[in-house]
Write a protein that holds these residues in place. Structure first.
Motif, PDB file in Angstrom:
ATOM      1  N   ALA A 325      30.104 -40.007  37.450  1.00 50.75           N
ATOM      2  CA  ALA A 325      29.030 -39.180  37.622  1.00 50.75           C
ATOM      3  C   ALA A 325      28.356 -39.531  38.692  1.00 50.75           C
ATOM      4  O   ALA A 325      27.310 -38.996  39.303  1.00 50.75           O
ATOM      5  N   PHE A 326      28.208 -40.955  39.096  1.00 51.24           N
ATOM      6  CA  PHE A 326      27.468 -41.835  39.955  1.00 51.24           C
ATOM      7  C   PHE A 326      28.400 -41.689  41.301  1.00 51.24           C
ATOM      8  O   PHE A 326      27.841 -42.172  42.342  1.00 51.24           O
ATOM      9  N   SER A 327      29.465 -41.487  41.398  1.00 52.55           N
ATOM     10  CA  SER A 327      30.400 -41.250  42.461  1.00 52.55           C
ATOM     11  C   SER A 327      29.949 -40.538  43.535  1.00 52.55           C
ATOM     12  O   SER A 327      29.746 -39.195  43.102  1.00 52.55           O
ATOM     13  N   ARG A 328      30.358 -40.847  44.743  1.00 49.67           N
ATOM     14  CA  ARG A 328      30.057 -39.711  45.844  1.00 49.67           C
ATOM     15  C   ARG A 328      30.896 -38.450  45.933  1.00 49.67           C
ATOM     16  O   ARG A 328      30.109 -37.479  45.959  1.00 49.67           O
ATOM     17  N   ASP A 329      31.986 -38.428  45.163  1.00 51.50           N
ATOM     18  CA  ASP A 329      32.854 -37.095  45.311  1.00 51.50           C
ATOM     19  C   ASP A 329      32.323 -36.240  44.306  1.00 51.50           C
ATOM     20  O   ASP A 329      33.102 -35.374  43.944  1.00 51.50           O
ATOM     21  N   HIS A 330      31.737 -36.884  43.214  1.00 48.09           N
ATOM     22  CA  HIS A 330      31.192 -35.680  42.194  1.00 48.09           C
ATOM     23  C   HIS A 330      30.211 -35.192  42.348  1.00 48.09           C
ATOM     24  O   HIS A 330      29.514 -34.323  41.467  1.00 48.09           O
ATOM     25  N   GLN A 331      29.368 -35.432  43.587  1.00 49.75           N
ATOM     26  CA  GLN A 331      27.852 -34.852  43.622  1.00 49.75           C
ATOM     27  C   GLN A 331      28.183 -33.304  44.328  1.00 49.75           C
ATOM     28  O   GLN A 331      29.035 -33.046  44.884  1.00 49.75           O
ATOM     29  N   LEU A 332      27.044 -32.426  44.033  1.00 47.61           N
ATOM     30  CA  LEU A 332      27.433 -31.031  44.282  1.00 47.61           C
ATOM     31  C   LEU A 332      26.774 -31.106  45.727  1.00 47.61           C
ATOM     32  O   LEU A 332      26.550 -29.703  46.225  1.00 47.61           O
ATOM     33  N   ILE A 333      26.142 -32.110  46.240  1.00 47.31           N
ATOM     34  CA  ILE A 333      25.600 -32.087  47.704  1.00 47.31           C
ATOM     35  C   ILE A 333      26.520 -33.229  48.383  1.00 47.31           C
ATOM     36  O   ILE A 333      26.742 -34.176  47.806  1.00 47.31           O
ATOM     37  N   GLN A 334      26.408 -33.088  49.788  1.00 46.58           N
ATOM     38  CA  GLN A 334      27.012 -34.393  50.340  1.00 46.58           C
ATOM     39  C   GLN A 334      26.152 -35.423  50.317  1.00 46.58           C
ATOM     40  O   GLN A 334      25.068 -35.539  51.243  1.00 46.58           O
ATOM     41  N   ALA A 335      26.187 -36.103  49.407  1.00 45.22           N
ATOM     42  CA  ALA A 335      25.150 -37.362  49.282  1.00 45.22           C
ATOM     43  C   ALA A 335      25.726 -38.693  48.585  1.00 45.22           C
ATOM     44  O   ALA A 335      26.565 -38.271  47.775  1.00 45.22           O
ATOM     45  N   ASP A 336      25.108 -39.696  48.824  1.00 38.29           N
ATOM     46  CA  ASP A 336      25.421 -40.703  47.881  1.00 38.29           C
ATOM     47  C   ASP A 336      24.458 -41.412  47.436  1.00 38.29           C
ATOM     48  O   ASP A 336      23.772 -42.350  47.564  1.00 38.29           O
ATOM     49  N   PRO A 337      24.204 -41.113  46.112  1.00 37.66           N
ATOM     50  CA  PRO A 337      23.107 -41.402  45.508  1.00 37.66           C
ATOM     51  C   PRO A 337      22.964 -43.013  45.172  1.00 37.66           C
ATOM     52  O   PRO A 337      21.905 -43.923  45.188  1.00 37.66           O
ATOM     53  N   LYS A 338      23.995 -43.523  45.307  1.00 32.97           N
ATOM     54  CA  LYS A 338      24.289 -45.101  44.803  1.00 32.97           C
ATOM     55  C   LYS A 338      23.673 -45.935  45.818  1.00 32.97           C
ATOM     56  O   LYS A 338      23.200 -47.153  45.576  1.00 32.97           O
ATOM     57  N   HIS A 339      23.627 -45.476  46.990  1.00 29.75           N
ATOM     58  CA  HIS A 339      23.221 -46.251  48.440  1.00 29.75           C
ATOM     59  C   HIS A 339      21.758 -45.937  48.816  1.00 29.75           C
ATOM     60  O   HIS A 339      21.211 -46.363  49.719  1.00 29.75           O
ATOM     61  N   SER A 340      21.079 -45.022  47.851  1.00 23.19           N
ATOM     62  CA  SER A 340      19.774 -44.751  48.288  1.00 23.19           C
ATOM     63  C   SER A 340      19.133 -44.982  46.953  1.00 23.19           C
ATOM     64  O   SER A 340      19.140 -45.544  46.229  1.00 23.19           O
ATOM     65  N   LEU A 341      17.802 -44.414  46.957  1.00 22.62           N
ATOM     66  CA  LEU A 341      16.828 -44.689  46.262  1.00 22.62           C
ATOM     67  C   LEU A 341      16.505 -43.737  44.890  1.00 22.62           C
ATOM     68  O   LEU A 341      16.044 -42.630  45.505  1.00 22.62           O
ATOM     69  N   TYR A 342      16.621 -44.074  43.630  1.00 21.60           N
ATOM     70  CA  TYR A 342      16.497 -43.142  42.629  1.00 21.60           C
ATOM     71  C   TYR A 342      14.933 -43.201  42.353  1.00 21.60           C
ATOM     72  O   TYR A 342      14.221 -44.266  42.096  1.00 21.60           O
ATOM     73  N   LEU A 343      14.205 -42.166  42.136  1.00 23.95           N
ATOM     74  CA  LEU A 343      12.928 -41.946  41.809  1.00 23.95           C
ATOM     75  C   LEU A 343      13.090 -41.725  40.073  1.00 23.95           C
ATOM     76  O   LEU A 343      12.257 -42.072  39.383  1.00 23.95           O
ATOM     77  N   ALA A 344      14.230 -40.906  39.712  1.00 24.63           N
ATOM     78  CA  ALA A 344      14.402 -40.648  38.078  1.00 24.63           C
ATOM     79  C   ALA A 344      15.745 -40.235  38.069  1.00 24.63           C
ATOM     80  O   ALA A 344      16.284 -39.636  39.123  1.00 24.63           O
ATOM     81  N   ILE A 362      24.577 -47.038  30.442  1.00 22.76           N
ATOM     82  CA  ILE A 362      23.332 -47.555  31.277  1.00 22.76           C
ATOM     83  C   ILE A 362      23.023 -48.758  31.789  1.00 22.76           C
ATOM     84  O   ILE A 362      22.899 -49.193  32.909  1.00 22.76           O
ATOM     85  N   GLU A 363      23.477 -49.641  30.880  1.00 22.98           N
ATOM     86  CA  GLU A 363      23.292 -51.136  30.873  1.00 22.98           C
ATOM     87  C   GLU A 363      24.447 -51.696  32.135  1.00 22.98           C
ATOM     88  O   GLU A 363      24.051 -52.353  32.980  1.00 22.98           O
ATOM     89  N   ARG A 364      25.760 -51.121  32.003  1.00 22.14           N
ATOM     90  CA  ARG A 364      26.662 -51.135  32.971  1.00 22.14           C
ATOM     91  C   ARG A 364      26.259 -50.783  34.371  1.00 22.14           C
ATOM     92  O   ARG A 364      26.630 -51.604  35.397  1.00 22.14           O
ATOM     93  N   LEU A 365      25.726 -49.693  34.421  1.00 18.26           N
ATOM     94  CA  LEU A 365      25.455 -48.921  35.744  1.00 18.26           C
ATOM     95  C   LEU A 365      24.212 -49.496  36.318  1.00 18.26           C
ATOM     96  O   LEU A 365      24.087 -49.572  37.751  1.00 18.26           O
ATOM     97  N   LYS A 366      23.256 -49.668  35.691  1.00 15.74           N
ATOM     98  CA  LYS A 366      22.068 -50.058  36.222  1.00 15.74           C
ATOM     99  C   LYS A 366      21.784 -51.028  37.397  1.00 15.74           C
ATOM    100  O   LYS A 366      21.348 -50.818  38.350  1.00 15.74           O
ATOM    101  N   PRO A 367      22.671 -52.060  37.123  1.00 16.87           N
ATOM    102  CA  PRO A 367      22.494 -53.387  38.247  1.00 16.87           C
ATOM    103  C   PRO A 367      22.896 -52.784  39.716  1.00 16.87           C
ATOM    104  O   PRO A 367      22.403 -53.199  40.736  1.00 16.87           O
ATOM    105  N   SER A 368      23.649 -51.677  39.695  1.00 14.19           N
ATOM    106  CA  SER A 368      24.308 -51.119  41.019  1.00 14.19           C
ATOM    107  C   SER A 368      23.469 -49.900  41.660  1.00 14.19           C
ATOM    108  O   SER A 368      23.742 -49.608  42.609  1.00 14.19           O
ATOM    109  N   LEU A 369      22.253 -49.919  40.888  1.00 13.44           N
ATOM    110  CA  LEU A 369      21.694 -48.638  41.408  1.00 13.44           C
ATOM    111  C   LEU A 369      20.221 -49.104  41.785  1.00 13.44           C
ATOM    112  O   LEU A 369      19.778 -50.045  41.184  1.00 13.44           O
TER     113      LEU A 369
END
Lengths: 474, 449
Positions: A325-344, A362-369
Motif C-alpha cells: 500500500a505504501f509502494s510507489r507502484d500501487h499509488q493511483l497517481i505518479q507519486a512516492d509517498p514514502k519519500h515525501s511528507l505525510y500530513l495524515a 503500523i509499528e513496522r512501517l512507521k519508522p520508514s515514513l
C-alpha cells in the motif's frame, strides 16, 4: 446514510458504469436472501415496478427492482446511450439523465459557462428529486476527468451548485488528471481552470492519473501471462476485472483502468455500508484527513491487485499487503509517498483482518515514513468485516501527503507553456463570462497551493521543537 | 439498588454488550464454589442491579443504547438476543443515520441538543423501572465523535436531571498510535468536560488491554472483540455483588455510592484505574492453582510499580522509606495513591489479611491509611476463577498517559491543524484553551501527590 454519485462527462460515465456494475456484484455476493437492507440502500433505491417505472419506493422487504441513486450527466449522448442499452439499463431511469448532443469540444468554458447556465435548473430539479428519495444524504461523489470539457467544466459547475444547494452534504471528487502525452492539447487549460474550483469547493479530492492505472493494468497482464508455476489467479479478484466476465479480451480498452477507480469508490464506502469492529464513515475520512481546508488532496492506493486461488493466507502475505500500500507502484497517481511528507494517513481494511494485524503493521512501517511534526501519530484506521468479491482481505490507503506536489507542478508547467504563447486562448475567451482574469486567477490559485506544500516540505527532517505547555500556578 | 447503563457510540455499545454477557454468564455458571444460599443471594443481587425481570422469559438489561449510526446498535441487539440468556429491551435504543464523523463538536454541540429529549426520555423510562436507582454507568470511548462528544453532553444532562444520583463514566482510551487522527483533541475535550459533571472516571487503555491479550491470554490475532471481553471481565470483577466491610451480612446495596465514598475523597482527583489478577485463557484455568498471598503480593506490586498486569512487574520499585521527607524524596517510578479498593472473590477470602495495602507509605499524607484503603469480599467465585482479585485505584496510574495525550493535543493545537473542523460546529479556540487548562491542573495535582 446515502452517498450520491454524479458521473459527468465521458470518462466520468465510463467509470460510473463500471462502478454500478461492480457495486451490484458486491452486494449480490453479500446479500444472499434478496432482502433490501441498509447496506443496499446507501447506493440503491428499491422500486415497485409492477405498475410501471414510476412506482413507489419500497423501504423494506424483498428486493423488487433496484435503481441506482445517481445522476448521469453528459453533453454527448454516446456513452450514456451505451449504458442504457447495456446490461445496466434497468438500473437507471430517464429522470436521472441529463444529456445533450454536441459535446463541449474539450473546452472547460463551454462546459462550465454555457452548459452550466443552460442546464442549471434542470440539474437542480433532478438533484432535489433524487435527494428526496434519500433518508439521510451524507455525501456527493463527483466522478470526472479534468482534461476535457464536460467532465471538467460542467463537472466543476455541478460542484459549485452542490455547495450552494446542499452546503452540509460532503463533496468528494474523484478526478482523473491528464498525462503529459494526453491527446487533448488544451487539457492543461481545462485542468487548471477546474483545479481552482476543486480548491475552493471540494471537501476531498482523490486525484487519479491514467499513467498509474495503465501501469497497474500492465503489471497484472504480465503476472497472468508469466505462467508462474502454482499461481492461478482468481479471475474475479483482479482489481481490473469487470463483474462476472473473465473474458478480458472482449472488454473495451479503458474498462480495466476504470474498474480500478470503481473499486476505489467501493472500498472507500465499504465501512459505511457494511458492519465491522471499527467503522469508518465518509465524514470521518474528511474530518481526519483534512487538517487545513485547502489541503484536501488524497493520494490513494489499493491492495491487493489480485488474489491467488489458494485459500491459505499466512500473516506474511497479510503484511505484504500493508507494505504494498505504501509502494510507489500501487499509488493511483505518479507519486512516492514514502519519500515525501505525510500530513495524515488512513487505512481502511476489509475482510478477516484484526486490530492486532493493523497495529503490527503500523509499528513496522512507521519508522520508514515521514510525518509532519504536529501529527507524528497521524493514523486513522477502519476495520470492515466484509471483504471485496474474490478476496479474503483488502486494504485502501489514503494519504494526505506532499507527494501530490509534482503532479501539480507539472500541470502548472504544461499550462504555462501554452499560456505564455496564448495558444488556443481565443477558444475560451470568446465564451460569455470568460476573461483573461479567469486564467490568471486559476493559475494563481494553483501556485498558492503548490507553495503551501513547499512550506510543509521545508519542515521535513528539520529539528522538532515541541511548543511549551501551559504552566499552572500551584 | 439498580444501575442504569448508558452505552454511547460504537465502542460503548460493543463493550456494553460484552459486559452484560459476562455478568449473565457468571451468574448462570456453576463454578460459584460457595453455599447455595450464598449463590442465590449473589444472583438476586446481580439481577437487581443490572437486569429487569419484566414479563419476558430472559432477563432484560437495564440499559439505554445510543449511537448516531444504525449498524452497531443493530448488531448489538441481535448478538444479545442470540445468546438466548439475556437481551436488551426493544424500546431502549436511539440512533440516527449519519454518525458524528469523529468530530467531538458535532457530537456535543449538534447531536446533543438535537436529540437530548429523545435520549433523556429513554433514560427516564429506565430509571423509573428501578425500585431504587443506584446511579448511572456510562460506557464510551474518548477518541471518536459520538461516545466522546455526545457522551460528554449526555453526562451533563444526567447530572442536571438527576442531581443526587451517582454517575460513573467508563472511558476507553485509544491506542497511542492512532485509531483516529484527532483522537487527542477529542480526548482533551471529553475528559475536561466529564471532570465537571461526572463523579468519577473509570479508565481502560486499549494499549494495556492489548498487552494482556497478547501476553496473558495468548491470543494470536487479537480482535476488538477480544479486547472488549477482557474489559468486560475486569468490569464484572468490580461490579458483581460483594459484601462491604461494615455492611452486615447481605450484599452491598449501593455499589456506586460505596465506590465513590471509598475512592473519591476530593473532587480534584477523579481518575480511577483498574487492575485484575489473575488473567489467563479459560483453557488454562483447570491447570492453575492460586494462593491469596501470591495474588495479593503481585497486586500490591502492580499498584506500586504501575504495572498493567502480573507479568513483567518491576520488583525493584519500593515505597519510600517512612522516615524520609514526603513528596520530595519519592523514588522514581513509584506510584503514589490517594485511595485504593481491593475486591476479593472466591475460596477462603476471609482468611486473607490485606494489611500490606494499608501501609501508609503507599499513600499521600492527607488521608488516614485506614480511610484510604477499603476491601470488599465475597466467597462466591467470579467467572470460573477460583480466586480473583481486583484493584480499583485512585492513584498516579493514569498520570503518564494523560500527560502524553495532553502533550500531543497541545502540539497539534499549536499548529492549528484541524481546528476548522471544530469551529464550524461551534467549538472555538478559547474552548480548547479552557479544556487544556482544566487538564493541566489535573496533571499538576496528580504529579504533586
Amino acid at each position: 446514510a446515502v452517498s450520491l454519485p454524479f458521473a459527468v462527462g465521458q470518462c466520468g460515465n465510463q467509470v460510473g458504469c463500471r462502478f454500478w456494475d461492480l457495486a451490484l456484484r458486491e452486494h449480490a455476493a453479500v446479500n444472499k436472501k434478496g432482502i433490501y437492507d441498509e447496506a443496499l440502500s446507501s447506493f440503491f433505491r428499491n422500486v415497485d415496478t409492477r405498475s410501471g417505472d414510476n412506482g413507489p419506493d419500497i423501504y423494506k422487504g424483498k428486493i423488487c427492482s433496484l435503481k441506482a441513486r445517481a445522476l448521469l450527466i453528459d453533453m454527448e449522448e454516446g456513452v450514456v446511450n451505451e449504458i442504457l442499452q447495456g446490461p445496466l439499463r434497468d438500473v437507471f431511469d430517464s429522470k436521472q439523465l441529463i444529456t445533450d448532443v454536441s459535446g463541449s469540444g474539450n473546452n472547460w468554458a463551454v462546459g462550465h459557462k454555457i452548459y452550466g447556465c443552460q442546464y442549471r435548473e434542470n440539474i437542480v430539479e433532478k438533484l432535489r428529486k433524487t435527494a428526496e428519495h434519500c433518508d439521510c444524504l451524507q455525501c456527493f461523489f463527483i466522478i470526472h476527468s479534468m482534461g476535457g470539457g464536460t467532465g471538467s467544466g460542467l463537472g466543476t459547475f455541478v460542484l459549485n451548485l452542490l455547495e450552494e444547494e446542499f452546503p452540509e452534504v460532503y463533496r468528494f471528487v474523484t478526478s482523473v488528471y491528464p498525462s503529459g502525452e494526453d491527446d487533448v492539447i488544451t487539457s492543461p487549460y481545462n485542468s487548471v481552470l477546474a483545479m481552482k474550483e476543486l480548491n475552493e469547493h471540494a471537501d476531498c479530492v482523490l486525484p487519479i492519473e491514467n499513467e498509474s492505472l495503465f501501469e497497474i493494468v500492465n503489471k497484472i497482464h504480465q503476472m497472468i501471462n508469466s505462467g508462474k508455476l502454482g499461481s492461478t489467479v482468481k479471475q474475479n479478484s483482479l482489481v481490473t476485472s469487470s463483474a462476472g466476465s473473465a473474458k478480458t479480451l472482449q472488454e473495451k480498452p479503458f474498462d480495466a483502468m476504470n474498474n480500478i477507480v470503481a473499486n476505489l469508490l467501493l472500498n472507500l464506502t465499504s465501512s459505511a455500508r457494511f458492519e465491522g469492529s471499527l467503522n469508518m464513515d465518509l465524514n470521518e475520512i474528511s474530518m481526519n484527513l483534512v487538517p487545513f481546508p485547502r489541503l484536501h488532496y488524497l493520494v490513494s492506493s489499493l491492495t491487493p491487485l489480485y488474489t491467488l486461488a489458494d485459500v491459505n493466507v499466512p500473516s506474511r502475505r497479510l503484511d505484504q499487503m500493508f507494505s504494498d500500500a505504501f509502494s510507489r507502484d500501487h499509488q493511483l497517481i505518479q507519486a512516492d509517498p514514502k519519500h515525501s511528507l505525510y500530513l495524515a494517513c488512513a487505512l481502511l481494511v476489509r475482510g478477516n483482518v484484526q486490530v492486532s494485524d493493523l497495529r503490527r503493521n503500523i509499528e513496522r512501517l512507521k519508522p520508514s515514513l515521514h510525518f509532519v511534526s504536529w501529527n507524528q501519530e497521524g493514523w486513522k484506521t477502519g476495520l470492515c468485516s466484509v471483504p471485496p468479491v474474490g478476496h479474503s482481505h483488502s486494504l485502501l490507503a489514503l494519504a494526505n501527503n506532499t507527494c501530490v506536489k509534482p503532479t501539480f507542478i507539472e500541470l502548472k508547467d504544461r499550462f504555462m507553456k501554452l499560456y505564455k504563447k496564448k495558444a488556443h486562448l481565443h477558444h475560451y475567451l470568446q465564451i460569455d463570462g470568460m476573461e483573461q482574469s479567469c486564467f490568471s486567477e486559476a493559475v494563481s490559485s494553483l501556485s498558492d497551493l503548490i507553495e503551501e506544500y513547499n512550506e510543509l516540505d521545508a519542515t521535513k527532517g528539520g529539528p522538532r521543537i515541541d511548543p511549551s505547555r501551559l504552566k499552572i500556578a500551584v | 439498588m439498580s444501575i442504569v447503563t448508558v452505552q454511547l457510540g460504537q465502542c460503548g455499545n460493543q463493550i456494553g454488550q460484552e459486559v452484560f454477557g459476562a455478568l449473565c454468564s457468571d451468574i448462570r455458571g456453576t463454578h460459584g464454589l460457595c453455599s447455595k444460599k450464598e449463590n442465590e443471594s449473589y444472583q438476586d443481587s446481580c439481577k437487581e442491579r443490572f437486569f429487569c425481570e419484566e414479563e419476558s422469559a430472559v432477563p432484560v438489561a437495564r440499559a439505554v443504547l445510543v449511537d448516531m449510526e444504525p449498524k452497531v446498535i443493530s448488531q448489538t441487539l441481535s448478538m444479545a438476543a442470540r445468546s438466548g440468556h439475556w437481551k436488551y429491551s426493544s424500546h431502549s435504543h436511539f440512533c440516527q443515520k449519519q454518525g458524528s464523523g469523529n468530530n467531538w463538536a458535532n457530537g456535543y454541540s449538534v447531536h446533543g441538543p438535537r436529540h437530548k429529549e429523545a435520549i433523556m426520555n429513554l433514560v427516564q423510562k429506565e430509571a423509573e423501572k428501578c425500585d431504587r436507582l443506584g446511579g448511572f454507568f456510562t460506557i464510551m470511548s474518548m477518541a471518536g465523535g459520538t461516545g466522546s462528544g455526545l457522551g460528554a453532553f449526555v453526562t451533563q444532562c444526567l447530572r442536571d436531571a438527576f442531581p443526587t444520583s451517582f454517575i460513573l463514566n467508563h472511558v476507553v482510551w485509544p491506542y497511542g498510535t492512532g485509531e483516529v487522527i484527532v483522537q487527542n483533541y477529542n480526548s482533551v475535550l471529553t475528559l475536561s468536560h466529564l471532570y465537571h459533571s461526572s463523579d468519577a472516571l473509570l479508565v481502560h487503555e486499549n494499549d494495556v488491554i492489548h498487552k494482556i491479550c497478547a501476553q496473558l491470554m495468548n491470543i494470536k490475532q487479537i480482535s476488538f472483540r477480544d479486547v472488549n471481553q477482557v474489559i468486560a471481565h475486569q468490569l464484572g470483577s468490580v461490579f458483581q455483588p460483594t459484601h462491604t466491610a461494615g455492611g452486615g451480612s447481605g450484599y452491598s446495596r449501593n455499589p456506586l455510592g460505596d465506590l465513590m465514598e471509598t475512592l473519591v475523597p476530593h473532587p480534584e482527583f477523579r481518575m480511577l484505574g483498574l487492575r485484575n489478577i489473575p488473567q489467563m485463557p479459560e483453557s488454562s484455568l483447570p491447570y492453575s492453582t492460586f494462593s491469596w498471598p501470591g495474588l495479593i503480593k503481585h497486586l500490591r506490586q502492580m499498584l506500586i510499580a504501575n504495572a498493567p498486569m502480573e507479568e513483567g512487574i518491576d520488583w525493584q520499585v519500593r515505597p519510600p522509606h517512612p522516615s524520609s521527607i514526603p513528596s520530595t524524596n519519592k523514588p522514581l517510578h513509584f506510584n503514589t495513591s490517594i485511595a485504593n479498593l481491593v475486591i476479593l472473590r472466591g475460596k477462603d477470602v476471609h482468611s486473607m489479611d490485606l494489611g500490606s495495602f494499608q501501609d501508609p507509605s503507599l499513600y499521600t499524607s492527607w488521608l488516614n491509611p485506614q480511610d484510604a484503603f477499603n476491601a470488599w469480599k465475597t466467597p462466591r467465585a467470579f467467572n470460573k476463577y477460583e480466586k480473583s482479585a481486583a484493584l480499583v485505584s485512585n492513584s498516579q496510574f493514569l498520570l503518564k498517559p494523560l500527560d502524553s495525550i495532553v502533550g500531543k493535543a497541545w502540539n497539534m493545537f499549536a499548529s492549528k491543524a484541524y481546528l476548522h473542523q471544530y469551529t464550524k460546529f461551534g467549538i472555538q479556540e478559547e474552548d480548547f484553551l479552557d479544556c487544556f487548562t482544566t487538564l493541566e491542573q489535573v496533571i499538576s495535582s496528580y504529579t504533586n501527590l
